[in-house]
Design a protein around this motif. Structure first.
Motif, PDB file in Angstrom:
ATOM      1  N   LYS A  30       4.306   5.584  -7.467  1.00  0.00           N
ATOM      2  CA  LYS A  30       3.476   4.380  -7.560  1.00  0.00           C
ATOM      3  C   LYS A  30       3.490   3.644  -6.225  1.00  0.00           C
ATOM      4  O   LYS A  30       4.462   3.716  -5.463  1.00  0.00           O
ATOM      5  CB  LYS A  30       4.006   3.436  -8.640  1.00  0.00           C
ATOM      6  CG  LYS A  30       3.837   3.935 -10.062  1.00  0.00           C
ATOM      7  CD  LYS A  30       4.421   2.913 -11.042  1.00  0.00           C
ATOM      8  CE  LYS A  30       4.291   3.370 -12.472  1.00  0.00           C
ATOM      9  NZ  LYS A  30       4.918   2.406 -13.412  1.00  0.00           N
ATOM     10  N   THR A  31       2.434   2.882  -5.947  1.00  0.00           N
ATOM     11  CA  THR A  31       2.454   2.015  -4.773  1.00  0.00           C
ATOM     12  C   THR A  31       3.232   0.748  -5.114  1.00  0.00           C
ATOM     13  O   THR A  31       3.359   0.385  -6.293  1.00  0.00           O
ATOM     14  CB  THR A  31       1.035   1.631  -4.325  1.00  0.00           C
ATOM     15  OG1 THR A  31       0.411   0.876  -5.369  1.00  0.00           O
ATOM     16  CG2 THR A  31       0.212   2.867  -4.011  1.00  0.00           C
ATOM     17  N   VAL A  32       3.718   0.086  -4.093  1.00  0.00           N
ATOM     18  CA  VAL A  32       4.474  -1.157  -4.294  1.00  0.00           C
ATOM     19  C   VAL A  32       3.622  -2.186  -5.035  1.00  0.00           C
ATOM     20  O   VAL A  32       4.118  -2.934  -5.881  1.00  0.00           O
ATOM     21  CB  VAL A  32       4.964  -1.715  -2.943  1.00  0.00           C
ATOM     22  CG1 VAL A  32       5.546  -3.117  -3.102  1.00  0.00           C
ATOM     23  CG2 VAL A  32       5.994  -0.783  -2.329  1.00  0.00           C
ATOM     24  N   GLY A  33       2.330  -2.195  -4.751  1.00  0.00           N
ATOM     25  CA  GLY A  33       1.424  -3.142  -5.405  1.00  0.00           C
ATOM     26  C   GLY A  33       1.309  -2.934  -6.900  1.00  0.00           C
ATOM     27  O   GLY A  33       0.913  -3.853  -7.623  1.00  0.00           O
ATOM     28  N   GLN A  34       1.658  -1.750  -7.379  1.00  0.00           N
ATOM     29  CA  GLN A  34       1.585  -1.450  -8.811  1.00  0.00           C
ATOM     30  C   GLN A  34       2.875  -1.806  -9.557  1.00  0.00           C
ATOM     31  O   GLN A  34       2.899  -1.733 -10.786  1.00  0.00           O
ATOM     32  CB  GLN A  34       1.291   0.044  -9.020  1.00  0.00           C
ATOM     33  CG  GLN A  34      -0.084   0.473  -8.538  1.00  0.00           C
ATOM     34  CD  GLN A  34      -0.276   1.984  -8.658  1.00  0.00           C
ATOM     35  OE1 GLN A  34       0.538   2.767  -8.181  1.00  0.00           O
ATOM     36  NE2 GLN A  34      -1.356   2.391  -9.304  1.00  0.00           N
ATOM     37  N   LEU A  35       3.919  -2.180  -8.833  1.00  0.00           N
ATOM     38  CA  LEU A  35       5.220  -2.418  -9.461  1.00  0.00           C
ATOM     39  C   LEU A  35       5.299  -3.794 -10.100  1.00  0.00           C
ATOM     40  O   LEU A  35       4.626  -4.739  -9.677  1.00  0.00           O
ATOM     41  CB  LEU A  35       6.341  -2.283  -8.419  1.00  0.00           C
ATOM     42  CG  LEU A  35       6.484  -0.939  -7.704  1.00  0.00           C
ATOM     43  CD1 LEU A  35       7.642  -1.008  -6.722  1.00  0.00           C
ATOM     44  CD2 LEU A  35       6.684   0.201  -8.689  1.00  0.00           C
ATOM     45  N   SER A  36       6.167  -3.919 -11.107  1.00  0.00           N
ATOM     46  CA  SER A  36       6.457  -5.217 -11.720  1.00  0.00           C
ATOM     47  C   SER A  36       7.375  -6.017 -10.793  1.00  0.00           C
ATOM     48  O   SER A  36       7.924  -5.471  -9.819  1.00  0.00           O
ATOM     49  CB  SER A  36       7.145  -5.024 -13.071  1.00  0.00           C
ATOM     50  OG  SER A  36       8.450  -4.470 -12.880  1.00  0.00           O
ATOM     51  N   GLY A  37       7.565  -7.291 -11.116  1.00  0.00           N
ATOM     52  CA  GLY A  37       8.463  -8.131 -10.308  1.00  0.00           C
ATOM     53  C   GLY A  37       9.872  -7.579 -10.276  1.00  0.00           C
ATOM     54  O   GLY A  37      10.536  -7.568  -9.217  1.00  0.00           O
ATOM     55  N   SER A  43       0.820  -1.227   0.000  1.00  0.00           N
ATOM     56  CA  SER A  43       0.000   0.000   0.000  1.00  0.00           C
ATOM     57  C   SER A  43       0.848   1.269   0.000  1.00  0.00           C
ATOM     58  O   SER A  43       0.343   2.356  -0.286  1.00  0.00           O
ATOM     59  CB  SER A  43      -0.935   0.001   1.209  1.00  0.00           C
ATOM     60  OG  SER A  43      -0.189   0.054   2.417  1.00  0.00           O
ATOM     61  N   LYS A  44       2.128   1.140   0.314  1.00  0.00           N
ATOM     62  CA  LYS A  44       2.998   2.318   0.378  1.00  0.00           C
ATOM     63  C   LYS A  44       3.556   2.668  -0.997  1.00  0.00           C
ATOM     64  O   LYS A  44       3.731   1.792  -1.844  1.00  0.00           O
ATOM     65  CB  LYS A  44       4.169   2.076   1.340  1.00  0.00           C
ATOM     66  CG  LYS A  44       3.770   2.104   2.796  1.00  0.00           C
ATOM     67  CD  LYS A  44       4.999   2.003   3.691  1.00  0.00           C
ATOM     68  CE  LYS A  44       4.599   2.079   5.171  1.00  0.00           C
ATOM     69  NZ  LYS A  44       5.791   1.997   6.044  1.00  0.00           N
ATOM     70  N   THR A  45       3.879   3.955  -1.169  1.00  0.00           N
ATOM     71  CA  THR A  45       4.539   4.361  -2.411  1.00  0.00           C
ATOM     72  C   THR A  45       6.014   3.971  -2.351  1.00  0.00           C
ATOM     73  O   THR A  45       6.547   3.679  -1.268  1.00  0.00           O
ATOM     74  CB  THR A  45       4.447   5.878  -2.633  1.00  0.00           C
ATOM     75  OG1 THR A  45       5.187   6.541  -1.603  1.00  0.00           O
ATOM     76  CG2 THR A  45       3.004   6.346  -2.637  1.00  0.00           C
ATOM     77  N   VAL A  46       6.647   4.007  -3.502  1.00  0.00           N
ATOM     78  CA  VAL A  46       8.086   3.707  -3.568  1.00  0.00           C
ATOM     79  C   VAL A  46       8.859   4.695  -2.707  1.00  0.00           C
ATOM     80  O   VAL A  46       9.756   4.309  -1.938  1.00  0.00           O
ATOM     81  CB  VAL A  46       8.568   3.762  -5.036  1.00  0.00           C
ATOM     82  CG1 VAL A  46      10.098   3.657  -5.107  1.00  0.00           C
ATOM     83  CG2 VAL A  46       7.932   2.655  -5.861  1.00  0.00           C
ATOM     84  N   LEU A  47       8.509   5.976  -2.817  1.00  0.00           N
ATOM     85  CA  LEU A  47       9.209   7.008  -2.047  1.00  0.00           C
ATOM     86  C   LEU A  47       9.058   6.772  -0.549  1.00  0.00           C
ATOM     87  O   LEU A  47      10.035   6.802   0.213  1.00  0.00           O
ATOM     88  CB  LEU A  47       8.652   8.387  -2.430  1.00  0.00           C
ATOM     89  CG  LEU A  47       9.299   9.596  -1.753  1.00  0.00           C
ATOM     90  CD1 LEU A  47      10.762   9.718  -2.147  1.00  0.00           C
ATOM     91  CD2 LEU A  47       8.546  10.873  -2.116  1.00  0.00           C
ATOM     92  N   ASP A  48       7.817   6.505  -0.104  1.00  0.00           N
ATOM     93  CA  ASP A  48       7.580   6.303   1.336  1.00  0.00           C
ATOM     94  C   ASP A  48       8.211   5.019   1.856  1.00  0.00           C
ATOM     95  O   ASP A  48       8.539   4.930   3.051  1.00  0.00           O
ATOM     96  CB  ASP A  48       6.073   6.286   1.614  1.00  0.00           C
ATOM     97  CG  ASP A  48       5.444   7.676   1.496  1.00  0.00           C
ATOM     98  OD1 ASP A  48       6.214   8.650   1.560  1.00  0.00           O
ATOM     99  OD2 ASP A  48       4.213   7.764   1.313  1.00  0.00           O
ATOM    100  N   THR A  49       8.361   4.018   0.984  1.00  0.00           N
ATOM    101  CA  THR A  49       9.010   2.765   1.410  1.00  0.00           C
ATOM    102  C   THR A  49      10.413   3.051   1.930  1.00  0.00           C
ATOM    103  O   THR A  49      10.848   2.466   2.937  1.00  0.00           O
ATOM    104  CB  THR A  49       9.069   1.765   0.236  1.00  0.00           C
ATOM    105  OG1 THR A  49       7.742   1.421  -0.158  1.00  0.00           O
ATOM    106  CG2 THR A  49       9.821   0.501   0.629  1.00  0.00           C
ATOM    107  N   ILE A  50      11.113   3.972   1.298  1.00  0.00           N
ATOM    108  CA  ILE A  50      12.464   4.344   1.747  1.00  0.00           C
ATOM    109  C   ILE A  50      12.402   5.375   2.854  1.00  0.00           C
ATOM    110  O   ILE A  50      13.073   5.259   3.884  1.00  0.00           O
ATOM    111  CB  ILE A  50      13.301   4.893   0.557  1.00  0.00           C
ATOM    112  CG1 ILE A  50      13.354   3.866  -0.586  1.00  0.00           C
ATOM    113  CG2 ILE A  50      14.714   5.253   1.018  1.00  0.00           C
ATOM    114  CD1 ILE A  50      13.969   2.546  -0.227  1.00  0.00           C
TER     115      ILE A  50
END
Length: 640
Positions: A436-443, A401-408
């Motif tokens: 993007k949220t982590v759920g939207q990312l490719s493998g 549910s988190k964005t890439v930026l917020d993950t870091i």
């Protein structure tokens, strides 16, 4: 001989051009590796070659009579059939031909004087043999065993198989078909190391041409004799395997870089000259002439092949000399034991690879060391001053549910946003990606984000479970170099043989619920296995001259058991072949005897004499074959 060609192929999706002006040819015995970053159109090119997609421009042509095989075609397995029956269906034409031959044998017995019938039978028998009529069953058995479908599974309904098993079975069916041009898209995915080694050796001896997409550099190195690089919308052909391609590519890049810098230096000097001399009356003509020359110059572009991913792993503090000691460790789950008797030590600076078949317990070992699972026995001793980082192959450490930026940022709240964005950019995350949220990312993006998180933890002991999964070749090469420079210790699970060779100084092989450590890289491990197999074979050859006792399988090591089963399969094949030979000879004997019983021949010595000689020869062959059969049966009994 050229069997297929691509002519000015181009593929567009809307306003975007995936590739254009793609030209290539494929020889009848080609071994071509198709490489390039994710998303450049490798699979699309394969689909164009299969006729599943149409190019925007150009065409792909195949010589008449050339069968093209593609793994996606073979996924339509008949799930109501057993494994064996479905594989047997590949040879339906041969099976029908065999039945027709049997009928012709009966016709010949009834009409032995029919020369036309005999001639037809001889031709049919020759064709039957050339097409593998006497060997197709052994081919099925060999390839099924190679893909880890043991004999006990052959009666299973395909509907009962897992998705991964169905994918492997589809591959088996394709290889049994033996198309003249074999197209493979990531053929090494989801295969364990033993199956990979078997497949590699099988494809080396394949009679047709092979073009394959792969991120497995070891596979590319050992199979490809030519590399097609698809990148920046263009296809470039290189001679040699993957390592030779990389060396040639880097040489071209250096040469282009040098030529670019040299030209830029000259351009700069010319521009300075023009600026200084254009306004002077005495030199203005020379300056104008120089400017015209500069405008006409064919400008060299800087090389595009540069690794953009910049990964760095650095520990915050050193660990103790002894990092991890496992003693008689037993791992598994409450209702299942995976591996027994794991004993080895990891010291500071070690790079230890854990290998073994899928589902054997490799990930379970890492989870146990990470204290996510409780040991079922034995002990784990952790060294002093350890900071452990963990890369999970399932990428479950990320919050979808988190964005890439917020993950870091959530992990490093005091880090300036500019620095966070810069670090993410170094891992190939664009300005659009980071929102993007982590759920939207490719493998692949999730894998790179997990590596970003891990690199910022500054641990001194990394546990990594299949870290190269989802990464393209360029990203893997950067990861290899980053981990080689890492100042800490690494324990990693991988089926990527090239990655293991580049990184490991020790290999732990898990098999048959046991773990064994080898003090070297993957090539060293293979050499040691080969030595063990040779020693086992030598012992077996020695025992062949002595009375042999029944073998107790429980007392055999995995390698000995593997050798034992291999010898047993060979003997079974020999028994089957000799039985077929005896049946054919006995049929031939009946035919000769029937001819000799013909009143016209029985009273004609000139005709009877040659037939008698043939009959004597066939009887000797039957006696010899029966002796071979008896000897093979006796040897086979020793393995029961």
């Amino acid at each position: 001989m050229i069997i297929a060609q691509g002519h000015n192929l181009e593929k567009q999706f809307g306003a975007n051009t995936l590739f254009s002006k793609v030209n290539f040819s494929i020889d009848s015995n080609a071994r071509i590796g198709l490489v390039g970053p994710n998303g450049v159109g490798k699979t699309t090119l394969l689909k164009i070659m299969m006729g599943e997609e149409e190019p925007t421009h150009g065409q792909f042509t195949v010589n008449k009579g050339i069968d093209v095989g593609y793994i996606a075609q073979e996924n339509a397995l008949n799930e109501d059939k057993s494994i064996w029956d479905e594989m047997l269906s590949v040879f339906n034409p041969l099976i029908k031909a065999g039945k027709k031959m049997q009928q012709m044998q009966e016709d010949i017995a009834d009409h032995p004087e029919d020369k036309k019938l005999l001639k037809q039978y001889d031709q049919m028998q020759f064709n039957f043999e050339q097409q593998g009529g006497y060997t197709y069953q052994s081919d099925i058995k060999s390839i099924l065993n190679g893909f880890n479908f043991p004999e006990k599974t052959w009666s299973k309904k395909i509907a009962s198989l897992s998705g991964g098993e169905k994918t492997r079975l589809a591959f088996v069916k394709l290889l049994l078909r033996k198309p003249a041009l074999l197209l493979l898209d990531e053929p090494t995915n989801y295969l364990d190391l033993d199956t990979l080694d078997w497949l590699e050796n099988f494809l080396k001896g394949y009679s047709g041409a092979i073009l394959f997409v792969s991120h497995d550099q070891y596979f590319l190195d050992h199979l490809a004799s030519q590399i097609f690089e698809l990148q920046f919308g263009k296809l470039t052909a290189f001679k040699g395997n993957y390592s030779q391609y990389v060396a040639e590519r880097e040489l071209r890049n250096r040469q282009q870089e040098e030529a670019y810098e040299k030209q830029q230096e000259k351009i700069k000097k010319d521009q300075e000259f023009i600026q200084k001399n254009l306004v002077r009356a005495t030199t203005t003509k020379r300056a104008q002439s120089r400017r015209k020359q500069l405008e006409k110059i064919d400008r060299i572009k800087p090389p595009k092949h540069k690794n953009k991913v910049r990964i760095q792993f650095k520990s915050e503090r050193p660990s103790g000399k002894e990092v991890l000691i496992l003693n008689n460790l037993i791992i598994g789950y409450p209702n299942k034991t995976m591996v027994k008797d794991i004993s080895f030590q990891i010291n500071k600076g070690d790079r230890v690879a854990v290998i073994g078949p899928n589902g054997i317990g490799k990930s379970t070992l890492l989870k146990t060391i990470m204290k996510q699972l409780t040991p079922k026995g034995g002990s784990i001793k952790y060294g002093a001053s350890l900071d452990i980082g963990y890369y999970d192959q399932e990428l479950q450490r990320l919050d979808p549910s988190k964005t890439v930026l917020d993950t870091i940022w959530d992990r490093h709240k005091t880090m300036p946003e500019r620095n966070v964005r810069s670090i993410l950019a170094s891992f190939l995350f664009t300005a659009k990606d980071i929102d993007k949220t982590v759920g939207q990312l490719s493998g692949g993006q999730k894998a790179r984000l997990t590596l970003t998180v891990l690199s910022l933890e500054h641990n001194n002991f990394l546990l990594m479970d299949e870290p190269t999964n989802h990464l393209d070749i360029e990203a893997k090469e950067v990861l290899e170099k980053a981990l080689q420079k890492f100042d800490g210790t690494i324990l990693f699970v991988s089926h990527d043989r090239y990655f293991i060779n580049q990184l490991a100084n020790k290999v732990v092989s898990i098999n048959h619920q046991r773990a064994k450590i080898y003090n070297g890289d993957y090539s060293y491990y293979l050499d040691e296995k080969a030595k063990q197999a040779a020693a086992t074979q030598k012992d077996a050859d020695t025992q062949d001259t002595q009375p042999v006792k029944k073998v107790n399988k429980q007392k055999l090591s995995y390698q000995e058991q593997k050798q034992h089963e291999s010898q047993k399969r060979k003997l079974k094949r020999k028994v089957d072949q000799v039985e077929k030979q005896i049946e054919q000879l006995e049929q031939k004997q009946k035919e000769i005897q029937k001819q000799m019983a013909n009143p016209e021949i029985a009273t004609n010595f000139n005709k009877l004499g040659p037939l008698q000689e043939k009959l004597s020869t066939v009887k000797k062959q039957i006696d010899s074959a029966n002796d071979d059969w008896g000897q093979a049966i006796d040897e086979l009994d020793k393995f029961e």
